[in-house]
Design an enzyme around this catalytic site. Structure first.
Site, short mmCIF file in Angstrom:
data_model
loop_
_atom_site.label_atom_id
_atom_site.label_comp_id
_atom_site.label_asym_id
_atom_site.label_seq_id
_atom_site.Cartn_x
_atom_site.Cartn_y
_atom_site.Cartn_z
N LYS A 94 -13.59 1.94 -3.63
CA LYS A 94 -14.65 2.55 -2.67
C LYS A 94 -15.86 3.16 -3.44
O LYS A 94 -16.99 2.88 -2.98
CB LYS A 94 -14.01 3.16 -1.68
CG LYS A 94 -13.11 2.34 -0.71
CD LYS A 94 -12.65 3.13 0.43
CE LYS A 94 -11.64 2.53 1.14
NZ LYS A 94 -10.95 3.29 2.22
N HIS B 165 7.65 -26.89 0.08
CA HIS B 165 6.96 -27.93 -0.72
C HIS B 165 5.59 -27.47 -1.53
O HIS B 165 4.98 -28.16 -2.08
CB HIS B 165 6.29 -28.99 0.56
CG HIS B 165 7.27 -29.66 1.24
ND1 HIS B 165 7.63 -30.85 1.14
CD2 HIS B 165 8.15 -29.35 2.25
CE1 HIS B 165 8.57 -31.33 1.78
NE2 HIS B 165 8.86 -30.26 2.64
N GLU C 182 0.90 -1.27 0.11
CA GLU C 182 -0.09 0.06 0.06
C GLU C 182 0.97 1.24 -0.14
O GLU C 182 0.48 2.25 -0.53
CB GLU C 182 -0.92 0.19 1.18
CG GLU C 182 -2.21 -0.97 1.25
CD GLU C 182 -3.18 -0.50 1.64
OE1 GLU C 182 -3.30 -0.29 3.27
OE2 GLU C 182 -4.46 -0.83 1.30
O1 PA5 Z 1 -3.06 1.49 5.87
C1 PA5 Z 1 -4.12 2.07 5.63
O2 PA5 Z 1 -4.18 3.23 5.56
C2 PA5 Z 1 -5.34 1.23 5.34
O3 PA5 Z 1 -4.91 -0.07 5.18
C3 PA5 Z 1 -6.31 1.23 6.37
O4 PA5 Z 1 -5.84 0.95 7.67
C4 PA5 Z 1 -7.49 0.57 6.08
O5 PA5 Z 1 -7.97 1.07 5.00
C5 PA5 Z 1 -8.56 0.86 7.30
O6 PA5 Z 1 -8.94 2.04 7.55
P1 PA5 Z 1 -9.94 2.58 8.56
O7 PA5 Z 1 -8.87 2.67 9.67
O8 PA5 Z 1 -9.98 4.15 8.35
O9 PA5 Z 1 -10.97 1.81 8.66
#
Ligand code: PA5
Length: 475
Positions: A465, A350, A329
């Site tokens: 989203k 394996h 990410e």
């Molecule tokens: O690293 C990130 O920003 C994401 O993986 C968030 O943690 C994830 O989308 C969850 O977001 P939120 O804590 O706003 O629900």
């Protein structure tokens, strides 16, 4: 057993290969760039974060606050003890431990992966199966709200029992709901569903209900508002300037860890030790800079775009998933960024080793090796039934077999010209996990600065989203 705190150790030797790897000289030549990136992380980012009007557009968002967080939390705990955030987390954990036998942690991505990693690494491997005494009086822990999986949700609700109100600690359960934005669909849907079940389990008693929900969220947003409406007496904030996947050492990871009875102070001390090391150690003996340098050079010089984190302990698999998410990410942007992949060995020898040894030459293998196991070494044992020919190894222990597997695999990869590095964890405990988390978060940001990719924010996921919400709305 923390008399001699040890640091993680990074051994890049298996990456120095003539025709398929890199050279020591190349790493030395990269040192000025790595040091410049460290300077940016240590100084420029910190200064700009403190004066938001100075942050250039390409560095927005600048979630640099994860870096000093461990020291800040430890200092506050030393000064204020029970009134500090860590002190309050410990009190909440104690209170929940006395009230309930199960805790459901709702959250997705960075809002649960650190807690899961900590549970898998530091708790007894079958923690949830143990009776309360053998869990040290700590609740069992389940993770939900990280999917919209009907059967997984129904399965957990069934386990929690919704037929009649809970009357004993063994029957009672609680929710920790974690969402920085407070608006993430998966977590919000799960909260609504588990809240309804919890309300029934509390016999519709709102005073009891609010004792059994602990939100961790931002200072505003839908979850914050819901927590106000429920009048939850305890609420924790995800600190400003700390992004989801950088939040494991905030209440996001610390609260679930404390509920499990883990030593959150040691976790923070481990992270602080990594910060101290990162600040001063030169290229050549800096685990963060060396890890970034080797990974970056292999990608740039040899097209190693796949980074396999080969963990040689099942307890570290979820820590690998946590790192997969962090790297994917953070740097998977602008059609760039390496692809992370966690393998658990010897299990995956394996299922994956064939490809790692003879498949495309696009991989860097980083072994995560545990130097000392937590429990007594288990010998193979002698048997009158020697059809399996194992009596010859009767005195060999599992750690010895594991060591042979690591050495044998590394040798085979070296013979095949496969770049391989070793990251040594002295033990799997809170202190080493704290170091690991901080090391990887720093490494990801340093690499982002070297590449010119902003590691913070996740602009790509906004599209899915938006589309999902449109489709749900019938558009
Ligand atoms: O690293 C990130 O920003 C994401 O993986 C968030 O943690 C994830 O989308 C969850 O977001 P939120 O804590 O706003 O629900």
């Amino acid at each position: 057993m923390h008399d001699t705190p040890e640091l993680l150790r990074f051994d890049p030797n298996g990456a120095f290969l003539d025709t398929t790897g890199i050279s020591r000289a190349q790493l030395r030549a990269l040192a000025p760039q790595l040091e410049a990136a460290r300077h940016t992380v240590l100084h420029e980012d910190v200064d700009q974060y403190a004066q938001p009007q100075t942050i250039p557009p390409e560095k927005q968002p600048l979630d640099a606050a994860f870096f000093p967080l461990p020291e800040q939390m430890l200092a506050e705990y030393r000064a204020q003890r029970a009134a500090s955030e860590v002190g309050r987390i410990l009190a909440t954990a104690q209170r929940l431990g006395e009230l309930v036998d199960r805790v459901v942690v709702l959250g997705i991505g960075g809002s649960y992966m650190g807690a899961l990693a900590l549970m898998n690494a530091c708790c007894q491997p079958h923690f949830n199966e143990l009776d309360r005494g053998r869990r040290g009086g700590r609740p069992r822990m389940y993770f939900a709200g990280n999917n919209v999986d009907n059967d997984a949700t129904q399965g957990l609700l069934q386990l929690l029992g919704t037929a009649r109100p809970a009357s004993t600690c063994d029957e009672r359960w609680a929710i920790v709901v974690i969402s920085k934005s407070g608006g993430t669909l998966e977590t919000a849907v799960a909260l609504r569903q588990f809240l309804a079940a919890l309300r029934a389990s509390c016999g519709n008693d709102p005073a009891l209900l609010r004792q059994l929900i602990v939100p961790v969220t931002g200072r505003s947003g839908r979850l914050f508002e819901l927590a106000q409406a429920l009048a939850c007496p305890e609420l924790y904030y995800v600190p400003d300037g700390v992004g989801g996947r950088f939040s494991v050492l905030s209440p996001v990871g610390l609260l679930p860890a404390a509920i499990l009875g883990l030593d959150v102070i040691r976790l923070l001390q481990g992270a602080a030790a990594m910060n101290a090391h990162f600040r001063t150690a030169p290229v050549g003996s800096n685990v963060v800079l060396d890890f970034v340098g080797v990974s970056h050079l292999l990608e740039r010089e040899r097209g190693c775009t796949v980074r396999v984190l080969s963990v040689w302990s099942a307890a570290l698999e979820a820590a690998g998933w946590w790192y997969d998410q962090l790297l994917a990410e953070s740097l998977g942007k602008s059609a760039r960024g390496a692809t992370p992949l966690t393998a658990v060995n010897t299990r995956d020898l394996h299922s994956r080793a064939q490809q790692h040894q003879e498949g495309r030459r696009d991989k860097l293998l980083t072994n995560v090796i545990v130097d000392a196991w937590r429990t007594d070494p288990l010998a193979v044992g002698a048997s009158e039934l020697d059809q399996d020919r194992l009596n010859q190894h009767a005195d060999r222990t599992l750690p010895e077999i594991m060591a042979a597997a690591i050495a044998g695999t590394n040798e085979a990869y070296r013979d095949a010209g496969r770049p391989t590095t070793n990251l040594h964890l002295p033990r799997v405990d809170e202190y080493c996990l704290g170091q690991f988390f901080q090391m990887m978060m720093l490494a990801t940001v340093v690499e982002g600065r070297v590449l010119g990719i902003n590691p913070y924010g996740q602009p790509g996921v906004e599209a899915y989203k938006r589309n999902m919400n449109r489709i749900l709305a019938g558009g």
